[in-house]
Design an enzyme around this catalytic site. Structure first.
Site, mmCIF file in Angstrom:
data_model
loop_
_atom_site.group_PDB
_atom_site.id
_atom_site.type_symbol
_atom_site.label_atom_id
_atom_site.label_comp_id
_atom_site.label_asym_id
_atom_site.label_seq_id
_atom_site.Cartn_x
_atom_site.Cartn_y
_atom_site.Cartn_z
ATOM 1 N N LYS A 142 56.418 15.059 3.854
ATOM 2 C CA LYS A 142 56.673 16.006 4.883
ATOM 3 C C LYS A 142 56.802 17.205 4.457
ATOM 4 O O LYS A 142 57.905 17.610 3.864
ATOM 5 C CB LYS A 142 57.782 15.413 5.913
ATOM 6 C CG LYS A 142 58.355 16.385 6.877
ATOM 7 C CD LYS A 142 57.388 16.877 7.788
ATOM 8 C CE LYS A 142 58.128 17.818 8.696
ATOM 9 N NZ LYS A 142 58.317 19.373 8.033
ATOM 10 N N GLY B 150 66.445 20.652 0.392
ATOM 11 C CA GLY B 150 66.587 21.722 1.751
ATOM 12 C C GLY B 150 67.997 22.102 1.678
ATOM 13 O O GLY B 150 68.801 22.044 0.612
ATOM 14 N N SER B 151 68.296 22.592 2.808
ATOM 15 C CA SER B 151 70.001 23.066 3.118
ATOM 16 C C SER B 151 70.712 21.812 3.080
ATOM 17 O O SER B 151 70.353 20.713 3.470
ATOM 18 C CB SER B 151 69.857 23.697 4.478
ATOM 19 O OG SER B 151 69.717 22.877 5.444
ATOM 20 N N GLU C 144 68.229 17.357 -3.113
ATOM 21 C CA GLU C 144 68.455 18.398 -3.821
ATOM 22 C C GLU C 144 68.837 19.644 -2.783
ATOM 23 O O GLU C 144 67.740 20.090 -2.111
ATOM 24 C CB GLU C 144 67.119 18.868 -4.622
ATOM 25 C CG GLU C 144 67.505 19.789 -5.830
ATOM 26 C CD GLU C 144 67.413 21.083 -5.344
ATOM 27 O OE1 GLU C 144 68.481 21.954 -5.141
ATOM 28 O OE2 GLU C 144 66.203 21.587 -5.208
ATOM 29 N N LEU C 145 69.959 19.743 -2.775
ATOM 30 C CA LEU C 145 70.411 20.816 -1.527
ATOM 31 C C LEU C 145 70.724 22.552 -2.252
ATOM 32 O O LEU C 145 69.936 22.936 -3.137
ATOM 33 C CB LEU C 145 72.045 20.387 -1.118
ATOM 34 C CG LEU C 145 71.604 18.841 -0.632
ATOM 35 C CD1 LEU C 145 72.861 18.411 -0.028
ATOM 36 C CD2 LEU C 145 70.543 18.746 0.334
ATOM 37 N N CYS D 188 66.768 27.783 -4.690
ATOM 38 C CA CYS D 188 67.939 27.143 -4.733
ATOM 39 C C CYS D 188 68.646 27.496 -5.658
ATOM 40 O O CYS D 188 69.959 27.360 -6.022
ATOM 41 C CB CYS D 188 67.677 25.554 -4.700
ATOM 42 S SG CYS D 188 66.803 24.958 -5.847
ATOM 43 N N GLU E 194 74.881 30.033 1.360
ATOM 44 C CA GLU E 194 73.365 30.177 0.887
ATOM 45 C C GLU E 194 72.558 31.127 1.998
ATOM 46 O O GLU E 194 72.467 30.557 3.139
ATOM 47 C CB GLU E 194 72.763 28.829 0.554
ATOM 48 C CG GLU E 194 71.452 29.183 -0.122
ATOM 49 C CD GLU E 194 70.586 27.817 -0.778
ATOM 50 O OE1 GLU E 194 70.144 27.764 -1.728
ATOM 51 O OE2 GLU E 194 70.542 26.830 0.333
#
Length: 475
Positions: free
Chosen positions: A175, A228-229, A250-251, A284, A372
């Site tokens: 996705k 993502g966030s 993985e933020l 990131c 962020e």
């Protein structure tokens, strides 16, 4: 080369969204229409999961060597089609073609690294307290993996998840972000062209709440891998946790680059510009907090300003909503007493460009110091010395990457010991991990798993312990 409509790819076939509705995708470089994108929903996600579930057993039965060879075919075909892929990435992100080409190269390298694990997918053997008992380990596929990725480096983001998932024998549903649909659709077609069986990798387009959420909640999905966030990551962890699904995240990051009093200041400026403003700050691992010792602060600030004046324009951010959010955050910081040294404005009236922005005078607990932003904005912080610098670096909810510029190896290693970050860099930038290097953070930057490197195999496979007990009487 760019289709009028970007459909889903399910079980080897291009399919329109079940709802018949489409999203409009605009070019970040000029705001003009680029294409329409399938606005998928639960029905589309369910069909993709069913295809992945059906294809997985036969794919998982192939040997690791055979799967590795096919991953190599995909990577080599991607390398052969570099120009085509780069043009798609440049069109959907607005980034310069040279940067898009570099990202395609990075995706190829990830594929080649993973492919090599087909000959290196080693297990372990160990002794046991029981006589004549040998214990060994095997890697088994997880099953069906949902791969939810961000827009910032679309093809490397695909590669970091799809290549290890395919290699480990899973069926996958990719996705992509609604902002970068083309590269994911194109990659899915490329995999089929290289010989990947239909259904092993499926692509579902659309919005996260409408197309991604059903994947997270589907009991047939064994693994959710998300980039993502942190805010979205919390929602995914909660939903997937209710059914005890494996989740890998993985933020975000609020990464700091420290400039010591013994640093090569010019080199530190060069790496600050690269870390904070390349890819319009949409990394990131971007350096958004620049922590500078008092003794060299004024010199560093002046040189940084000169470097930004010489740099000129950077690429756009991904969407108009991102532009508005970034400019709003800058104005809020200014209202709270921060000084905008450079930038802080929109560039031009076409496309979504933000001038490289440098602020100073932000409090350590100000929103822009803690949250962020994902844009070309960096804040300068003046500190008295090493202990103050480390304390400021660690005063963050995130812990993805950190960098220090110093001539002292002793200071550098002590920094690595004390800083809460998954990646520490000495005398370079906060970004730049390579395929063979495990990547991931601590605190709100991740959940402990690593992307890339051999560590990625632990994400996309399960370890099985096999106990072999022999009876000497039967020899």
């Amino acid at each position: 080369m760019i289709p009028a409509e970007v459909p889903n790819l399910v079980d080897g076939e291009e399919r329109p969204p079940a709802s018949g509705t489409w999203l409009e995708k605009e070019r970040p470089a000029d705001g003009e229409h680029l294409c329409r994108v399938a606005r998928s929903g639960a029905e589309d996600a369910a069909a993709a999961v069913a295809a992945a579930r059906a294809a997985q057993p036969a794919w998982g039965e192939r040997t690791a060597v055979e799967r590795g060879l096919l991953v190599r075919e995909i990577a080599e075909l991607l390398r052969d089609r570099r120009d085509e892929a780069s043009e798609l990435v440049a069109a959907e992100t607005g980034k310069p073609l040279a940067l898009a080409q570099g990202e395609v190269d990075a995706a190829v390298e990830m594929g080649l690294f993973v492919a090599g694990e087909g000959r290196r997918s080693y297990g372990r053997t160990t002794t046991a307290s029981m006589p004549h008992r040998t214990v060994l380990t095997l890697r088994r596929p997880v099953g069906v993996a949902a791969l939810l990725i961000s827009f910032n480096t679309p093809l490397p983001n695909v590669a970091w998840k799809a290549f290890p998932s395919i290699f480990c024998g899973n069926g996958s549903v990719l996705k992509p972000s609604e902002h970068t649909p083309l590269s994911a659709w194109w990659f899915g077609r490329l995999c089929l062209e290289a010989g990947l069986p239909a259904g092993v990798l499926n692509v579902v387009q659309g919005l996260g709440p409408e197309a991604g959420a059903p994947l997270v909640d589907d009991p047939r999905v064994d693994l959710v891998s998300f980039t993502g966030s942190a805010a979205t990551g919390r929602v995914i962890a909660e939903v997937a946790g209710r059914r005890l699904a494996k989740t890998v995240m993985e933020l975000g990051g609020k990464n700091a680059l420290v400039v010591c009093d013994d640093a090569d200041v010019e080199r530190a400026v060069e790496w600050t510009v690269a870390s904070a403003f390349s890819n319009a700050g949409q990394r990131c691992a971007a350096a958004s907090r620049i922590v500078v010792f008092d003794e060299v602060y004024d010199d560093f600030r002046d040189r940084l300003g000169a470097a930004l004046d010489a740099q000129g324009e950077i690429g756009p951010v991904i969407a108009e909503s991102s532009l508005e959010r970034i400019l709003g955050a800058i104005e809020s910081a200014r209202a709270d007493g921060a000084t905008v040294l450079r930038g802080g404005t929109r560039v031009g009236d076409r496309g979504w460009r933000v001038a490289p922005t440098v602020l100073e005078g932000l409090a350590a607990d100000a929103p822009l110091s803690c949250e962020e932003l994902f844009g070309p904005v960096a804040a300068l912080y003046r500190v008295g010395g090493f202990d103050d610098a480390v304390a400021l670096v660690n005063d963050s909810p995130y812990g993805l990457t950190a960098a220090i510029h110093t001539a002292s190896v002793h200071r550098a290693m002590l920094f690595a010991e004390r800083v809460a970050a998954g990646v520490v860099v000495v005398n370079a930038g906060t970004h730049g991990s390579e395929p063979h290097m495990g990547f991931g953070g601590v605190k709100q930057s991740g959940t402990g798993w690593k992307e890339a490197g051999v560590e990625a195999l632990d994400v996309y496979s399960e370890t099985q312990y096999v106990n072999l007990v022999v009876d000497p009487a039967l020899t």
